[in-house]
Every structure is written in C-alpha cells, then in structure tokens.
Design a protein around this motif. Structure first.
Motif, PDB file in Angstrom:
ATOM      1  N   LEU A 208     -57.587  28.374 -49.334  1.00  0.00           N
ATOM      2  CA  LEU A 208     -58.859  29.086 -49.285  1.00  0.00           C
ATOM      3  C   LEU A 208     -59.991  28.149 -48.879  1.00  0.00           C
ATOM      4  O   LEU A 208     -60.902  28.542 -48.140  1.00  0.00           O
ATOM      5  N   ALA A 209     -59.918  26.887 -49.348  1.00  0.00           N
ATOM      6  CA  ALA A 209     -60.941  25.907 -48.961  1.00  0.00           C
ATOM      7  C   ALA A 209     -60.905  25.648 -47.456  1.00  0.00           C
ATOM      8  O   ALA A 209     -61.958  25.537 -46.806  1.00  0.00           O
ATOM      9  N   ASN A 212     -62.316  28.585 -45.521  1.00  0.00           N
ATOM     10  CA  ASN A 212     -63.763  28.705 -45.648  1.00  0.00           C
ATOM     11  C   ASN A 212     -64.510  28.034 -44.502  1.00  0.00           C
ATOM     12  O   ASN A 212     -65.676  28.325 -44.242  1.00  0.00           O
ATOM     13  N   ASN A 213     -63.833  27.147 -43.792  1.00  0.00           N
ATOM     14  CA  ASN A 213     -64.469  26.474 -42.654  1.00  0.00           C
ATOM     15  C   ASN A 213     -64.819  27.446 -41.532  1.00  0.00           C
ATOM     16  O   ASN A 213     -65.600  27.109 -40.636  1.00  0.00           O
ATOM     17  N   GLN A 215     -65.994  30.636 -41.931  1.00  0.00           N
ATOM     18  CA  GLN A 215     -67.010  31.631 -42.321  1.00  0.00           C
ATOM     19  C   GLN A 215     -66.439  33.054 -42.275  1.00  0.00           C
ATOM     20  O   GLN A 215     -66.907  33.913 -41.535  1.00  0.00           O
ATOM     21  N   SER A 218     -63.820  37.934 -45.684  1.00  0.00           N
ATOM     22  CA  SER A 218     -63.014  38.133 -46.881  1.00  0.00           C
ATOM     23  C   SER A 218     -61.560  37.814 -46.590  1.00  0.00           C
ATOM     24  O   SER A 218     -61.148  37.709 -45.426  1.00  0.00           O
ATOM     25  N   SER A 238     -63.071  31.053 -55.588  1.00  0.00           N
ATOM     26  CA  SER A 238     -62.809  31.012 -54.157  1.00  0.00           C
ATOM     27  C   SER A 238     -64.098  30.987 -53.340  1.00  0.00           C
ATOM     28  O   SER A 238     -65.008  31.796 -53.573  1.00  0.00           O
ATOM     29  N   PRO A 239     -64.190  30.106 -52.341  1.00  0.00           N
ATOM     30  CA  PRO A 239     -65.346  30.123 -51.443  1.00  0.00           C
ATOM     31  C   PRO A 239     -65.290  31.288 -50.458  1.00  0.00           C
ATOM     32  O   PRO A 239     -66.303  31.617 -49.833  1.00  0.00           O
ATOM     33  N   VAL A 240     -64.101  31.891 -50.308  1.00  0.00           N
ATOM     34  CA  VAL A 240     -63.925  33.062 -49.447  1.00  0.00           C
ATOM     35  C   VAL A 240     -63.856  34.303 -50.339  1.00  0.00           C
ATOM     36  O   VAL A 240     -63.031  34.350 -51.258  1.00  0.00           O
TER      37      VAL A 240
END
Length: 361
Positions: A208-209, A212-213, A215, A218, A238-240
């Motif tokens: 997930l990290a 996240n790069n 953008q 979901s 989660s960043p996403v």
C-alpha cells in the motif's frame, strides 16, 4: 390467475480472457428469469440470476434445482405483487443464502410492475436524459495486454480507470500505474485498483505504501475477506483509501452490517446487488454507510445487459457523483442486445434502441 415464473439458461462468451487474482474467465453461465401473469401474458418482467464461481455464496452444484424449487413455490402461491408487499414476498420466498436468486426475482417483479418494458425505475437514466459516469475497467493479463487496455480506455474518454492487480508481477503493475501518472495528474485521471484480496496480510502495508506513490483514489479489498482485525488496522493506517468489496458478501442482517462497518471503518464500500442479495440489501448498506460517513458506489458483477440495466437504473436513484462500476456490458460476444450504450466514459440508456429478447423466448 396469479403470477408465474420460469427460467432459461444462457452461456455468456467473453471476448477475451478476463483475468482476476481468483482466476481467468472465458465464459459465464447465467439464468434469465421471466415472470408473467396468465391474465396478461403479453406483459413479462425479466430478471437475471447470475451467481459467480468462487465468489457468490449461492454458487452450488444443485443450483438449477434450487431455481426450480423457488419457481415451483412462487407459482403455487397465486401471488399479486405491489410495491408495498414486494420485500415481504422476497423475504418469505427466498432464503438469504441465495442472494443472486433474490436479486433476479426482485428486478423481474419490478420490471413486471412497471409494465414489462425493462424499466425497473422510472428515472432520468431510464428515460435517456441522464448518463452515469463509470470507471473504465482494465483486466489482469500480461503487462502488454494491460497497457493496451489502458490506452483503449483513455481514447474512449474515461477519466476514471480501475485496474485489476495482484496476479502478475507487482513491479510490473506499479510500472503501469507509473506510466499513467507520468502523463496524467490525479485531477485528469482518477485511478482505482482492485486486488480482490490478493495481498498477504504481512505484505499489505508495504504494498500500500508503494501504491501510494501513484496518488490512487482507492484500493478494493487489499486482503482476503473475514480478517476483520487486520482489515480494521489497514483501514486506519493505509495511505491509500480502502474500499470493502468481498468483505460484504454473506452479511444480510442489518445489525451485522452496522457492526462490520463500525469495526473496520473503511473509506468506501462497493455494492454488487447480485452478490449481496438484491436492491433492498444495497439500500441498507447505503443507509448505514451514509450514517457513518463512508463513501460508496455500485458495481455490476459480470451480469449481462439484463442485470446491468437493473443495477444502472437503481444506481440512478441516488445522487452519487462518484463513477460507478457499470462498464461490463461490452464483455461478451453474445450479450442481450439492449439500449445500454457507453459514450465518453458514461453509461447511457438510448431510448432510440430496442431490446432484442429473442434469446429468452
């Protein structure tokens, strides 16, 4: 004389090998339900019953016998159906263990009550005045195959893409996302990914990290369903943003729905009426999600145009501006010919086009 129900089976043929982390689809069995009244035989309501192998809780070896039994019971009851008693009939006739059957009967009865014209809900979508924004679906396959699909969807005017991930090399999947982001900002193209539960719990946070790069809007169901504690931790950290999909399948009790969403606190939920037990169950999920400030959208589950039409018209009952997951109508060589049309990333109901239901006769 009362309502009568019968069904016919149809084998849908995919135009390509449709890959997910659960396997590859080349064909799909579906069942078309027809409801008539012997006093007005010219009026027929149609519904689609389409359990998914490996996902639907009612995909069972004796499914055709289940359909026969439900139809026999329905035909013996000399029923009259009205908006006020529809859900009573459905709840007493069909067990929650058979969600696709409930969806098929529900939509066939709604069609019948509206005159047998494939108008499930008389709204702006059904009369051709409103289009529904949808995401362009990119299926799993080789990197080259997925890139080709991305290009095809972009040329077709989609501004939201959904990529199935989790089956090929993860770095290759990231490179596809990277290639899109090099050309389009999140304001130009919104990206969704669907892992179908493919990530091992111990690897999910790391993946997930990395995702996240790019953008992302979901990610659907990053880990397998029924790992509530782990999913709750992911949803919080989660960043996403996380969307629940398979997690909702098999839950029909209102209190259990509320408890699940309160526990996990996802950012979104994905509603598939065939898998969740029909439109009334989806209404309950929507009501709970709205109360808990959880976003949602509605997705078809590989139905043909009969089921897709009902789901799209139901979707249009709500003022939800998120792109819906209703782009599956072009998957099959032998789909039912219908007024459903995809134009510039939107699903439309073209009232100038006719339904061709000869295959159901």
């Amino acid at each position: 004389m009362g309502l009568k129900a019968n069904w016919v089976k149809h084998l849908l043929k995919f135009k390509f090998e449709a890959g997910t982390s659960r396997g590859v689809y080349t064909e799909k069995e579906t069942f078309y339900l027809r409801i008539t009244d012997t006093e007005t035989p010219s009026v027929s309501g149609f519904g689609e019953i389409a359990p998914l192998h490996g996902l639907s809780i009612d995909y069972v070896p004796d499914f055709e016998q289940v359909l026969n039994n439900v139809c026999d019971t329905f035909n013996s009851l000399d029923l009259e159906v009205f908006p006020w008693n529809l859900n009573i009939i459905l709840s007493q006739l069909i067990d929650d263990a058979f969600p696709s059957v409930k969806f098929g009967f529900e939509t066939a009865l709604l069609d019948f009550m509206n005159g047998g014209k494939r108008i499930i809900f008389d709204n702006d979508f059904a009369d051709g005045r409103k289009a529904i924004p949808i995401n362009g679906l990119v299926w799993m396959g080789s990197k080259e195959f997925m890139v080709d699909q991305v290009e095809e969807k972009l040329k077709a005017g989609f501004d939201t893409l959904k990529l199935k991930i989790g089956a090929i090399n993860f770095e290759d999947e990231l490179s596809i996302l990277s290639s899109i982001r090099e050309r389009y900002t999140p304001e130009q193209i919104s990206l969704r990914v669907d892992a179908n539960g493919a990530f091992p719990v111990e690897e999910a946070s790391q993946k997930l990290a990395k995702l996240n790069n790019y953008q992302l809007h979901s990610i659907e169901q990053p880990i397998k369903a029924h790992q509530t504690e782990a999913m709750a931790i992911l949803s919080e950290s989660s960043p996403v943003p996380i969307a629940l999909d398979e997690e909702l399948i098999g839950i029909s009790d209102y209190v259990q729905k509320m408890q699940l969403l309160k526990k996990i606190k996802p950012q979104y939920i994905i509603l598939k009426p065939t898998l969740l037990g029909g439109l009334q169950h989806c209404r309950e999920w929507i009501e709970i999600a709205n109360r808990l400030h959880i976003g949602w959208w509605i997705t078809s589950a590989l139905e043909s145009n009969i089921g897709l039409n009902a789901i799209a018209q139901f979707s249009a009952e709500y003022k939800n501006t998120l792109p819906q997951g209703l782009g599956t109508g072009a998957l099959y060589h032998n789909n039912i010919v219908s007024p459903l049309t995809v134009e510039n990333g939107c699903l439309r109901y073209d009232t100038k086009k006719e339904w061709d239901l000869d295959i159901l006769e």
